[in-house]
Design an enzyme around this catalytic site. Structure first.
Site, PDB file in Angstrom:
ATOM      1  N   TYR A 218      62.744  27.053  73.264  1.00  0.00           N
ATOM      2  CA  TYR A 218      62.499  25.643  72.946  1.00  0.00           C
ATOM      3  C   TYR A 218      62.193  24.846  74.205  1.00  0.00           C
ATOM      4  O   TYR A 218      62.480  25.262  75.325  1.00  0.00           O
ATOM      5  CB  TYR A 218      63.719  25.031  72.253  1.00  0.00           C
ATOM      6  CG  TYR A 218      64.913  24.869  73.171  1.00  0.00           C
ATOM      7  CD1 TYR A 218      65.128  23.687  73.875  1.00  0.00           C
ATOM      8  CD2 TYR A 218      65.808  25.920  73.359  1.00  0.00           C
ATOM      9  CE1 TYR A 218      66.208  23.544  74.734  1.00  0.00           C
ATOM     10  CE2 TYR A 218      66.893  25.784  74.210  1.00  0.00           C
ATOM     11  CZ  TYR A 218      67.088  24.602  74.894  1.00  0.00           C
ATOM     12  OH  TYR A 218      68.144  24.465  75.747  1.00  0.00           O
ATOM     13  N   PHE A 228      63.422  17.221  79.297  1.00  0.00           N
ATOM     14  CA  PHE A 228      64.822  17.182  79.727  1.00  0.00           C
ATOM     15  C   PHE A 228      65.510  18.544  79.625  1.00  0.00           C
ATOM     16  O   PHE A 228      66.586  18.750  80.174  1.00  0.00           O
ATOM     17  CB  PHE A 228      65.612  16.130  78.940  1.00  0.00           C
ATOM     18  CG  PHE A 228      65.597  16.319  77.444  1.00  0.00           C
ATOM     19  CD1 PHE A 228      66.463  17.204  76.821  1.00  0.00           C
ATOM     20  CD2 PHE A 228      64.726  15.583  76.663  1.00  0.00           C
ATOM     21  CE1 PHE A 228      66.450  17.386  75.456  1.00  0.00           C
ATOM     22  CE2 PHE A 228      64.712  15.739  75.280  1.00  0.00           C
ATOM     23  CZ  PHE A 228      65.579  16.648  74.672  1.00  0.00           C
ATOM     24  N   ASP A 229      64.875  19.495  78.921  1.00  0.00           N
ATOM     25  CA  ASP A 229      65.473  20.832  78.815  1.00  0.00           C
ATOM     26  C   ASP A 229      64.408  21.807  78.331  1.00  0.00           C
ATOM     27  O   ASP A 229      63.535  21.437  77.536  1.00  0.00           O
ATOM     28  CB  ASP A 229      66.656  20.804  77.845  1.00  0.00           C
ATOM     29  CG  ASP A 229      67.513  22.064  77.936  1.00  0.00           C
ATOM     30  OD1 ASP A 229      67.338  22.831  78.909  1.00  0.00           O
ATOM     31  OD2 ASP A 229      68.357  22.272  77.044  1.00  0.00           O
ATOM     32  N   ILE A 246      72.758  19.651  67.209  1.00  0.00           N
ATOM     33  CA  ILE A 246      72.602  18.328  66.606  1.00  0.00           C
ATOM     34  C   ILE A 246      72.044  18.442  65.181  1.00  0.00           C
ATOM     35  O   ILE A 246      71.412  19.445  64.814  1.00  0.00           O
ATOM     36  CB  ILE A 246      71.680  17.427  67.466  1.00  0.00           C
ATOM     37  CG1 ILE A 246      70.300  18.071  67.641  1.00  0.00           C
ATOM     38  CG2 ILE A 246      72.321  17.133  68.812  1.00  0.00           C
ATOM     39  CD1 ILE A 246      69.306  17.198  68.381  1.00  0.00           C
ATOM     40  N   TYR A 272      71.693  12.224  69.402  1.00  0.00           N
ATOM     41  CA  TYR A 272      72.932  11.842  70.090  1.00  0.00           C
ATOM     42  C   TYR A 272      73.302  10.376  69.886  1.00  0.00           C
ATOM     43  O   TYR A 272      74.295   9.917  70.452  1.00  0.00           O
ATOM     44  CB  TYR A 272      72.798  12.151  71.583  1.00  0.00           C
ATOM     45  CG  TYR A 272      72.611  13.628  71.857  1.00  0.00           C
ATOM     46  CD1 TYR A 272      73.687  14.508  71.758  1.00  0.00           C
ATOM     47  CD2 TYR A 272      71.363  14.137  72.190  1.00  0.00           C
ATOM     48  CE1 TYR A 272      73.520  15.858  71.991  1.00  0.00           C
ATOM     49  CE2 TYR A 272      71.188  15.493  72.425  1.00  0.00           C
ATOM     50  CZ  TYR A 272      72.267  16.346  72.325  1.00  0.00           C
ATOM     51  OH  TYR A 272      72.101  17.696  72.554  1.00  0.00           O
ATOM     52  N   PHE A 288      61.036  18.214  70.049  1.00  0.00           N
ATOM     53  CA  PHE A 288      61.292  19.600  70.440  1.00  0.00           C
ATOM     54  C   PHE A 288      60.179  20.515  69.946  1.00  0.00           C
ATOM     55  O   PHE A 288      59.718  20.385  68.808  1.00  0.00           O
ATOM     56  CB  PHE A 288      62.600  20.110  69.831  1.00  0.00           C
ATOM     57  CG  PHE A 288      63.839  19.477  70.393  1.00  0.00           C
ATOM     58  CD1 PHE A 288      64.438  19.968  71.548  1.00  0.00           C
ATOM     59  CD2 PHE A 288      64.417  18.399  69.743  1.00  0.00           C
ATOM     60  CE1 PHE A 288      65.589  19.389  72.048  1.00  0.00           C
ATOM     61  CE2 PHE A 288      65.568  17.818  70.239  1.00  0.00           C
ATOM     62  CZ  PHE A 288      66.163  18.310  71.400  1.00  0.00           C
TER      63      PHE A 288
END
Length: 297
Positions: A218, A228-229, A246, A272, A288
């Site tokens: 991902y 961010f990731d 999540i 979040y 994502f």
């Protein structure tokens, strides 16, 4: 409490004579006694070693314990006594109360106010102090301490949400605007929960259940394109239970056949929400790219 100790390095050329010839009343050696050479007799050494251990103590008493230098003689009286009487214990408790009250007003109350609102002092100082006093005295109260702690946590969570909504209102609106525009794009599916997704490639494998463990590749981005990731960057897929992520991911993964690659668009409510996640600011809509590799057996 440990005071600052000085390491004295002595070069011994002969024995120190560790056994004194006689036990005399302790008294300060003269400077002449310490100036014989490199070797001190044990009595002289003991005195100077004790003296050396007071280096920095006066500053510690003043700066850390708040002892006024005008009352050093009173400190020395206590030092000489070395044992606490009942009167001393009562005085120690009283002084501790003064110290805690000072910490309450200078540290605890300001910190608590900042948790409630980082711009304005909102807490009632008198009632805060009275509540603190009653908590220490353990006076009977209609609400248990455990219930009080739960109530405070719930209220602080509310203040956190309100403060973050105020501070990150623009971030929240940016996510909402993005989702409205994105929902009109070709191939984007909008679910009843508000989750949006687009199938990039459709797999033919099984669809995971919430209790399954899966392996995925991902990449996560903010609506401004900031990554961010990314498991792709780490060159290693991530493995986790579906129900441990999540809500937006749970909903997407339980619709995806193994082998699928989707782009999912997660409203902040399914991500979040008001929580600050470091690289992910509060109220962030998240994007994502998710590739479901396998259900791990």
């Amino acid at each position: 409490m440990k005071t600052l100790r000085i390491l004295l390095i002595l070069l011994f050329s002969v024995s120190l004579g560790l056994h004194a010839e006689s036990k005399k009343k302790a008294q300060a050696p003269t400077a002449a006694a310490a100036a014989k050479g490199d070797v001190l007799d044990i009595d002289t050494f003991s005195y100077y070693y004790g003296r050396a251990n007071t280096h920095g103590l006066r500053e510690y008493l003043v700066q850390r314990l708040g002892v006024d230098t005008a009352y050093i003689e009173d400190f020395l009286k206590g030092f000489k006594t070395s044992e606490f009487s009942k009167k001393d214990m009562r005085e120690k408790a009283r002084l501790a109360g003064i110290e805690i009250r000072k910490q309450l007003e200078e540290q605890i109350l300001p910190s608590s106010n900042k948790q409630v609102n980082d711009s304005v002092d909102m807490l009632n100082k008198e009632l805060f102090i009275e509540g603190f006093r009653r908590g220490i005295s353990r006076e009977p109260w209609s609400i248990s301490m455990d219930s009080t702690q739960m109530l405070i946590k719930k209220q602080l969570d509310y203040y956190t949400r309100v403060n973050n909504e105020r501070k990150f209102a623009a971030n929240k609106k940016a996510g909402e605007d993005f989702l409205v525009a994105n929902s009109m794009k070709e191939g984007v599916v909008v679910t009843s929960s508000g989750l949006q997704y687009k199938v990039l490639s459709k797999g033919t494998g099984a669809i995971p259940k919430p209790t399954d463990k899966v392996s995925v590749h991902y990449e996560g981005r903010l609506v401004d394109g900031t990554v961010f990731d990314s498991s792709y960057q780490r060159k290693r897929p991530a493995t986790f239970a579906v129900n441990q992520v999540i809500q937006g991911w749970i909903q997407a993964l339980t619709m995806m056949p193994v082998g699928s690659k989707w782009e999912i668009y997660v409203p902040q409510e399914l991500a979040y929400a008001e929580r600050d996640q470091g690289k992910i600011p509060p109220f962030s809509c998240l994007i994502f790219t998710v590739e479901l590799l396998e259900i791990v057996q």
